[in-house]
Scaffold this motif. Structure first.
Motif, PDB file in Angstrom:
ATOM      1  N   VAL A 205       0.825  -1.204   0.000  1.00 34.31           N
ATOM      2  CA  VAL A 205       0.000   0.000   0.000  1.00 34.31           C
ATOM      3  C   VAL A 205       0.861   1.257   0.000  1.00 34.31           C
ATOM      4  N   GLN A 206       0.529   2.149  -0.916  1.00 32.37           N
ATOM      5  CA  GLN A 206       1.179   3.458  -0.983  1.00 32.37           C
ATOM      6  C   GLN A 206       0.156   4.535  -0.655  1.00 32.37           C
ATOM      7  N   PHE A 207       0.554   5.470   0.198  1.00 31.75           N
ATOM      8  CA  PHE A 207      -0.247   6.668   0.466  1.00 31.75           C
ATOM      9  C   PHE A 207       0.508   7.836  -0.173  1.00 31.75           C
ATOM     10  N   PRO A 208       0.154   8.188  -1.428  1.00 31.98           N
ATOM     11  CA  PRO A 208       1.010   9.145  -2.149  1.00 31.98           C
ATOM     12  C   PRO A 208       0.993  10.551  -1.566  1.00 31.98           C
ATOM     13  N   GLN A 209      -0.111  10.972  -0.967  1.00 27.80           N
ATOM     14  CA  GLN A 209      -0.139  12.339  -0.443  1.00 27.80           C
ATOM     15  C   GLN A 209       0.703  12.490   0.816  1.00 27.80           C
ATOM     16  N   SER A 210       0.585  11.523   1.723  1.00 29.05           N
ATOM     17  CA  SER A 210       1.380  11.626   2.951  1.00 29.05           C
ATOM     18  C   SER A 210       2.739  10.939   2.792  1.00 29.05           C
ATOM     19  N   ARG A 211       3.010  10.411   1.573  1.00 29.80           N
ATOM     20  CA  ARG A 211       4.317   9.796   1.272  1.00 29.80           C
ATOM     21  C   ARG A 211       4.653   8.695   2.277  1.00 29.80           C
ATOM     22  N   GLU A 212       3.755   7.722   2.373  1.00 30.72           N
ATOM     23  CA  GLU A 212       3.967   6.603   3.291  1.00 30.72           C
ATOM     24  C   GLU A 212       3.752   5.282   2.557  1.00 30.72           C
ATOM     25  N   ILE A 213       4.394   4.248   3.076  1.00 30.69           N
ATOM     26  CA  ILE A 213       4.244   2.911   2.504  1.00 30.69           C
ATOM     27  C   ILE A 213       3.906   1.935   3.629  1.00 30.69           C
ATOM     28  N   GLN A 214       2.975   1.030   3.361  1.00 36.86           N
ATOM     29  CA  GLN A 214       2.693  -0.038   4.323  1.00 36.86           C
ATOM     30  C   GLN A 214       2.551  -1.343   3.558  1.00 36.86           C
ATOM     31  N   SER A 215       3.342  -2.319   3.944  1.00 39.68           N
ATOM     32  CA  SER A 215       3.377  -3.584   3.223  1.00 39.68           C
ATOM     33  C   SER A 215       3.186  -4.713   4.226  1.00 39.68           C
ATOM     34  N   PHE A 216       2.439  -5.726   3.834  1.00 39.08           N
ATOM     35  CA  PHE A 216       2.132  -6.816   4.767  1.00 39.08           C
ATOM     36  C   PHE A 216       2.063  -8.144   4.016  1.00 39.08           C
ATOM     37  N   GLY A 217       2.689  -9.157   4.602  1.00 40.25           N
ATOM     38  CA  GLY A 217       2.423 -10.527   4.177  1.00 40.25           C
ATOM     39  C   GLY A 217       3.432 -11.156   3.236  1.00 40.25           C
ATOM     40  N   SER A 218       4.263 -10.343   2.563  1.00 40.05           N
ATOM     41  CA  SER A 218       5.188 -10.891   1.573  1.00 40.05           C
ATOM     42  C   SER A 218       6.626 -10.534   1.901  1.00 40.05           C
ATOM     43  N   GLY A 219       7.548 -11.430   1.560  1.00 41.00           N
ATOM     44  CA  GLY A 219       8.970 -11.133   1.701  1.00 41.00           C
ATOM     45  C   GLY A 219       9.645 -10.910   0.361  1.00 41.00           C
ATOM     46  N   TYR A 220       8.901 -11.050  -0.744  1.00 38.63           N
ATOM     47  CA  TYR A 220       9.501 -10.915  -2.082  1.00 38.63           C
ATOM     48  C   TYR A 220       9.997  -9.482  -2.327  1.00 38.63           C
ATOM     49  N   GLY A 221      11.140  -9.372  -2.975  1.00 40.91           N
ATOM     50  CA  GLY A 221      11.795  -8.087  -3.207  1.00 40.91           C
ATOM     51  C   GLY A 221      10.877  -6.938  -3.583  1.00 40.91           C
ATOM     52  N   ASN A 223       7.861  -6.524  -3.300  1.00 44.98           N
ATOM     53  CA  ASN A 223       6.812  -6.242  -2.319  1.00 44.98           C
ATOM     54  C   ASN A 223       7.364  -5.788  -0.973  1.00 44.98           C
ATOM     55  N   ALA A 224       8.642  -6.068  -0.732  1.00 42.13           N
ATOM     56  CA  ALA A 224       9.170  -5.960   0.635  1.00 42.13           C
ATOM     57  C   ALA A 224      10.397  -5.057   0.781  1.00 42.13           C
ATOM     58  N   LEU A 225      11.185  -4.920  -0.283  1.00 47.61           N
ATOM     59  CA  LEU A 225      12.318  -3.985  -0.238  1.00 47.61           C
ATOM     60  C   LEU A 225      11.731  -2.643  -0.621  1.00 47.61           C
ATOM     61  N   LEU A 226      11.254  -1.916   0.392  1.00 51.28           N
ATOM     62  CA  LEU A 226      10.314  -0.824   0.099  1.00 51.28           C
ATOM     63  C   LEU A 226      10.975   0.402  -0.513  1.00 51.28           C
ATOM     64  N   GLY A 227      12.325   0.453  -0.483  1.00 45.98           N
ATOM     65  CA  GLY A 227      12.998   1.571  -1.145  1.00 45.98           C
ATOM     66  C   GLY A 227      12.898   1.494  -2.660  1.00 45.98           C
ATOM     67  N   LYS A 228      12.643   0.298  -3.164  1.00 45.36           N
ATOM     68  CA  LYS A 228      12.742   0.065  -4.606  1.00 45.36           C
ATOM     69  C   LYS A 228      11.480   0.504  -5.337  1.00 45.36           C
ATOM     70  N   LYS A 229      10.601  -0.436  -5.665  1.00 50.11           N
ATOM     71  CA  LYS A 229       9.429  -0.101  -6.487  1.00 50.11           C
ATOM     72  C   LYS A 229       8.467   0.830  -5.723  1.00 50.11           C
ATOM     73  N   CYS A 230       8.262   0.545  -4.422  1.00 51.35           N
ATOM     74  CA  CYS A 230       7.247   1.291  -3.665  1.00 51.35           C
ATOM     75  C   CYS A 230       7.639   2.762  -3.496  1.00 51.35           C
ATOM     76  N   TYR A 231       8.892   2.989  -3.095  1.00 45.55           N
ATOM     77  CA  TYR A 231       9.341   4.370  -2.863  1.00 45.55           C
ATOM     78  C   TYR A 231       9.833   4.996  -4.161  1.00 45.55           C
ATOM     79  N   SER A 232      10.867   4.378  -4.773  1.00 49.06           N
ATOM     80  CA  SER A 232      11.566   5.052  -5.875  1.00 49.06           C
ATOM     81  C   SER A 232      10.724   5.159  -7.140  1.00 49.06           C
ATOM     82  N   LEU A 233       9.650   4.389  -7.233  1.00 46.90           N
ATOM     83  CA  LEU A 233       8.733   4.546  -8.364  1.00 46.90           C
ATOM     84  C   LEU A 233       7.362   5.074  -7.931  1.00 46.90           C
TER      85      LEU A 233
END
Ligand SMILES: Nc1nc2c(ncn2[C@@H]2O[C@H](COP(=O)(O)OP(=O)(O)O)[C@@H](O)[C@H]2O)c(=O)[nH]1
Ligand SMILES: C=C(OP(=O)(O)O)C(=O)O
Ligand SMILES: [Mn+2]
Length: 608
Positions: A205-221, A223-233
């Motif tokens: 889950v991305q909250f684009p206005q408050s610039r927050e990420i919340q991820s649950f349940g997966s360890g796959y890159g 989904n879980a290395l949050l600096g990558k797709k979730c933050y940097s994209l």
């Protein structure tokens, strides 16, 4: 390690005085009730200790044949990004747009809070301060990931700059993206752990206005290395829209010609469509040289000279393993030989090395496959998962360009868009101008791959290779691309090209040999930029004039090349309804500039 015990949830001894961060960490510990909290300091010693824990737990197997390198296998259900579980929780649904899953942010926070309650029981909560991009950037892009996965910690230490130096730079008041992650597998007292704990319920889950990420349940890159797709994209694309820059799913390479002309090229291909390979290319055309700046993500901002400059925010490579071999991508092979890697879901050899399909022409006689079972060449299934990955420090790349470390980035001369298409899309087409290039990007299509869960091989639109990563309304995103070209000097904007390495013959074979031979296409691109070669104008754009694509020394019959570069009006007429359907999906936010481009294309094809 800085730790504290959970039976006294008081503020831990923390290497920061940032009040907001301290409050978030203590609230999270209270909610998730871990056994203890560890601040990641970025030291080699702490990294090693966490790896030792992973080995002791049976998650990692130390490889005898590669220095400081480890094998691991995920739960078989946790192998790829989960696009159907990925959400953009903007305040207004319209801001997430027609290409994203959306839920009301308040509702989503409640769901996640319930899932996070007690979710770290029996585990360690790690706090990973990180920066994407340069620590000395004008405005460093800070994040802090909280996770209960030591696998995530080890991988984040490779993929981003982490630790105390980041906290020091943040000081007591810097903005950062809070990135919350849990595998969602609390341990009851006495309960035995498994090698890859995860949860069937997943949320990215991305909250684009408050610039927050919340991820649950997966360890796959992804989904879980949050600096990558979730933050940097996803988060960065929303920041980029607000601030007038671009956060893109692109590799960055430096190309030097035999006469020492240097060009920087960025290229957007969907996941598992050739970014890492092109970024590390060894051109087969004599005298041409590629050096690597990035293999997955590019942030592009205007420089004072009006050109677009790209930086790679990452510190590591998270590459698709299968198909990576000494013949196809020797530089990636050298990078993984150098050590410090984590391999996930590949096969293990009997002498403590790794193997995957495509690494060598002949498979070893015996392997342990990614499920942990015996494997021989006569086994029915591949030894490695098609989305198995290597995670390696980018410094290992033997052709890393010196400019990689320059916070100012490199000026981009050309942008390539490409996908996996068996038909229709020629080997290379140059756009007429920025708006037409934006149209090419916005209508980019590709066959789905194993990088995301779901069917493989289904053609879908994947605009700018960003379909799963645009953190806001896709129509607004297209408008942002058009606007980026508007104020700018057209001569200074990168020229846009559309490529396809994956066109097939009637028997299903690739028409174009690809890999190192793609250097021939890069050469044509540079020669176009320099005005040295002619192109033929077609309804879809400019394609190589006969004889301008250098195929000297290439064992490729003329007929196949002709098929690879062909613009087939019938195939394109069949493509039009698919593009129209896509435009309808974007709806009223589709920029009029792109509607005009579509109408012009139809007119040129005689399909209007
Ligand atoms: N046929 C063909 N396959 C390629 C080419 N480039 C990459 N691949 C394969 O496509 C898969 C994904 O490549 P990769 O570079 O890791 O893609 P990325 O996820 O976009 O970085 C791998 O199995 C590669 O071997 C190419 O030029 N031709
Ligand atoms: C990490 C990923 O990247 P790539 O684009 O290299 O496949 C992914 O899709 O999960
Ligand atoms: Mn890649």
């Amino acid at each position: 390690m800085t730790t504290f015990q959970n039976d006294a949830i008081t503020l831990p001894e923390a290497p920061t005085r940032h009040p907001g961060l301290l409050a978030w960490v203590s609230q999270t510990a209270e909610l998730t009730t871990p056994e203890r909290v560890v601040w990641i300091d970025g030291s080699a010693q702490q990294h090693r200790e966490i790896i030792d824990d992973l080995v002791a737990a049976g998650t990692f197997v130390k490889l005898a044949k590669k220095p400081n390198s480890y094998w691991c296998a995920s739960d078989p259900t946790d192998v790829a990004r989960v696009e159907d579980r990925t959400f953009i929780c903007s305040v207004d649904e319209a801001d997430a747009g027609p290409t994203n899953n959306w839920m009301d942010p308040g509702e989503m926070r409640t769901i996640l809070k319930d899932l996070y309650r007690g979710c770290m029981k029996g585990r360690t909560m790690y706090v990973i301060p990180f920066v994407m991009g340069h620590l000395d950037a004008e405005k460093p892009m800070f994040g802090v990931e909280i996770t209960d996965s030591p696998y995530v910690v080890v991988s984040m230490n490779v993929m981003a700059k982490t630790g105390t130096r980041v906290l020091e730079k943040m000081g007591p008041s810097a903005d950062y993206v809070p990135a919350m992650h849990s595998i969602g597998a609390p341990l009851e007292p006495g309960q035995a752990d498994v090698a890859w704990p995860c949860n069937d319920t997943k949320y990215i889950v991305q909250f684009p206005q408050s610039r927050e990420i919340q991820s649950f349940g997966s360890g796959y890159g992804g989904n879980a290395l949050l600096g990558k797709k979730c933050y940097s994209l996803r988060i960065a694309s929303a920041m980029a829209r607000d601030e007038g820059w671009l956060a893109e799913h692109m590799l960055i390479l430096k190309l030097t010609s035999p006469s020492n002309v240097v060009k920087y090229i960025a290229a957007a291909f969907p996941s598992a469509c050739g970014k890492t390979n092109l970024a590390m290319l060894e051109p087969t055309v004599p005298g041409w040289k590629v050096e690597t700046l990035g293999d997955d993500i590019a942030w592009m901002r205007f420089g004072h000279d009006g050109r677009l400059y790209a930086t790679n925010p990452e510190n590591g490579l998270f590459g698709v393993a299968p198909g990576t071999g000494w013949d196809t991508n020797p530089n990636a092979m050298r990078a993984i030989e150098a050590g410090g890697s984590v391999f996930t879901n590949v096969a293990l050899t009997d002498d403590g090395d790794i193997w995957w399909e495509g690494m060598t022409p002949q498979p070893p006689a015996h392997l342990t496959d990614w499920h942990g079972n015996d494997w021989t060449p006569s086994s029915e299934n591949p030894s490695s998962h098609p989305n198995s990955r290597f995670c390696t420090p980018i410094r290992n790349c033997p052709i890393l360009a010196d400019e990689y470390d320059d916070p100012a980035g490199v000026p981009i001369s050309a942008i390539l868009f490409g996908g996996r298409r068996k038909t229709t899309i020629p080997l290379v087409t140059q756009s007429r101008d920025w708006a037409h290039g934006t149209f090419m990007g916005a209508t980019l299509s590709s066959e789905t791959t194993a990088a995301a869960t779901g069917a493989v091989g289904v053609v879908r639109r994947d605009p700018m290779a960003m379909l799963p990563f645009i953190g806001y309304n896709a129509g607004d995103y297209f408008q942002h691309w058009i606007d980026m070209g508007k104020g700018a000097d057209a001569d200074k904007m990168p020229k846009i090209f559309y490529v396809n390495w994956f066109r097939r013959d009637e028997d299903g074979g690739f028409l174009w040999p690809g890999y190192g031979e793609n250097g021939r296409v890069l050469k044509w691109v540079v020669e176009r930029l320099e005005g040295q070669v002619a192109a033929v104008e077609t309804p879809i754009g400019h394609v190589p004039a006969p004889g301008t694509l250098d195929i000297s020394g290439l064992d490729l019959d003329e007929g196949r090349l002709e098929q690879a570069v062909r613009v087939d009006p019938d195939e394109w007429k069949a493509e039009i309804p698919l593009i129209e359907e896509w435009f309808d999906k974007i709806g009223e936010k589709m920029p009029t500039t792109l509607i005009t481009e579509l109408n012009d294309l139809k007119a040129r094809l005689g399909a209007a």
